[in-house]
Design an enzyme around this catalytic site. Structure first.
Site, mmCIF file in Angstrom:
data_model
loop_
_atom_site.group_PDB
_atom_site.id
_atom_site.type_symbol
_atom_site.label_atom_id
_atom_site.label_comp_id
_atom_site.label_asym_id
_atom_site.label_seq_id
_atom_site.Cartn_x
_atom_site.Cartn_y
_atom_site.Cartn_z
ATOM 1 C CD GLU A 10 44.663 19.552 -17.857
ATOM 2 O OE1 GLU A 10 45.653 19.768 -17.125
ATOM 3 O OE2 GLU A 10 44.705 18.751 -18.815
ATOM 4 C CD GLU B 28 45.926 16.999 -13.763
ATOM 5 O OE1 GLU B 28 46.866 17.092 -14.583
ATOM 6 O OE2 GLU B 28 44.781 16.624 -14.083
#
Length: 484
Positions: free
Chosen positions: A170, A379
């Site tokens: 991320e 995720e």
């Protein structure tokens, strides 16, 4: 498209779950570990919910064998975890902490003992504080060499046992929150510094991927990206244009670089006009082209809905919901680009995150059509309040959330998307970076809260048993539930 019959999940589908070192390990100074930027940032009053930190977290560092045994009982096929850079190199570089490298070796061996595929994240936000102090971390090109050296140490140590590597987790989150919104370390609010640091992070990511491929290591490598597709609020052409601008700036500005080695021309042109564009050399462009990934890691939680912006500058007020009091966040507006608005067709969590299962299919389809790369869902999960009652935790809301998202993933597979696996966030409850311990994500409840570590005892939630059935049937249980 609407399918008459869905394709089954692939036979070798990686049914997994995930975590991050800072959020689960604890032992923040034990056995020679150096401090990370999160170890120091969380000590500043008011930066996290009730000043929580990862000093102990859920003590996975000492309890990893117990946790892996639970994974084996559930039938997990894969476990994604990150390695703490400052545990391996206390100063980010220099002398190697071999004993702590051995800790991760033991974790990998424990997973393999139960036929659980280890998916290793090289960097999940916990930059060594020493590198932040020495040269401002991601703002210096020095980090490219240091990060690549650190990654190569991991490749040399584990490549024979690890087949899947996540290079950066991320980047869009740790860069924007760290250098634009000021809510993550180093808590800066400076657009020019943000774009400069982001470019250096892109180079570091490409350098690590290039080193992996040049080194002839076995396996696959790619970054994981927090991707939430954007919708236009309605068919007003200006709102449709705002949707396009938003995805160019907030998604493709990263994904295009990862997959093609090139920035979107439209975004780069506007940054140049605003004197915000990073300095990009010919060697930079060459490196980005040499560091394209084997897959895209997708972290998916929500979509965004936008309409045209009416402002010319950022508002000084930014309110995120870190308390779990529904409706307390303030919608973001990107000047001259878009204003984020509530989608009337979708529900929200207690932390004001939009629940949109179809959005994960849209994300998968977009990656497939734009890049033709395999996707590993690294995720996806629901953070909510869970109650321990008589040693049981009933979480039907989590089961419903995961079921609906998995059904849409199966739709995407039937569409033709190459999905390698699905890792829920998270395996055990853990520290949610800014939200403390009350925001729970796991299949396994951990007995602790913001005020105390309490017993740290593990309890299996109802969702634990549900996911076990999903894995046992390779996803067939999802359709059985619908038929009933």
């Amino acid at each position: 498209m609407r399918h008459i019959k869905l394709d089954p999940f692939p036979v070798n589908f990686l049914w997994g779950s995930a975590s991050a070192a800072y959020q689960v390990e604890g032992a923040y100074k034990e056995d020679g570990k150096g401090l990370s930027v999160w170890d120091t940032f969380a000590r500043k009053p008011g930066t996290t919910f009730k000043d929580t930190n990862g000093d102990v977290a859920v003590d996975h560092y000492h309890l990893f064998k117990e946790d892996v045994k639970l994974m084996a009982e559930q039938g997990l096929k894969a476990y994604r975890f990150s390695i703490a850079w400052s545990r391996i190199f206390p100063n980010g570089k220099g002398k190697l902490n071999q004993a702590r490298l051995d800790f991760y070796s033991q974790l990998i061996d424990e997973l393999l003992k139960y036929n659980i595929e280890p998916i290793v994240t090289i960097y999940h936000w916990d930059l060594p504080q020493a590198l932040q102090d020495e040269y401002s971390g991601w703002e210096s090109r020095n980090i490219i060499e240091d990060f690549t050296h650190y990654a190569k140490v991991l490749f040399d140590a584990f490549s024979g046992r690890v087949r899947y590597w996540v290079s950066l987790n991320e980047q869009n989150v740790f860069i924007t929150h760290g250098y634009l919104l000021g809510t993550h370390p180093p808590a800066v609010r400076d657009s020019k510094r943000m774009f400069a640091a982001n470019h250096i992070a892109n180079l570091a990511n490409a350098s690590v991927i290039k080193a992996f491929k040049k080194g002839g290591y076995s396996g696959k490598i790619g970054p994981s990206f927090n991707y939430g597709p954007a919708y236009a609020f309605d068919s007003n052409p200006l709102n449709v244009l705002a949707k396009i601008d938003t995805e160019e700036l907030m998604s493709y500005f990263w994904l295009d670089v990862y997959a093609t080695g090139k920035y979107p021309r439209t975004v780069l042109k506007q940054l140049e006009k605003l004197d915000l564009a990073p300095a990009i050399t010919e060697d930079d462009q060459k490196l980005l082209l040499e560091g394209t990934p084997d897959f895209i890691g997708l972290n998916y939680y929500q979509t965004a809905t936008v309409e045209k912006s009416t402002n010319d500058s950022f508002s000084k007020e930014l309110k995120m919901n870190n308390s779990g009091k529904k409706g307390t966040s303030k919608e973001l507006e990107i000047p001259r680009i878009s204003k984020f608005v509530k989608n009337p067709y979708l529900e929200q969590t207690n932390w004001d995150w939009t629940i949109d299962p179809v959005g994960i299919r849209i994300a998968l389809r977009t990656i497939e059509s734009r890049y033709q790369l395999p996707v590993l869902i690294t995720e996806n999960g629901l953070g909510e309040y869970d109650k321990l009652e008589n040693k049981k935790i009933h979480d039907p809301y989590r089961i419903e959330y995961l079921k609906r998202h998995l059904q849409e993933i199966q739709e995407a597979i039937s569409d033709g998307v190459n999905v390698l696996g699905y890792c829920t966030w998270s395996y055990t409850d853990l520290l949610s970076w800014l939200n403390g311990y009350q925001k729970r994500y796991g299949f396994v409840y951990v007995d602790r809260d913001e005020a105390s570590e309490r017993t740290l005892k593990r309890y299996k939630k109802d969702s634990f048993y549900w996911y076990k059935k999903v894995i046992e049937t390779n996803g067939g249980f999802l359709n059985e539930q619908e038929e009933k």
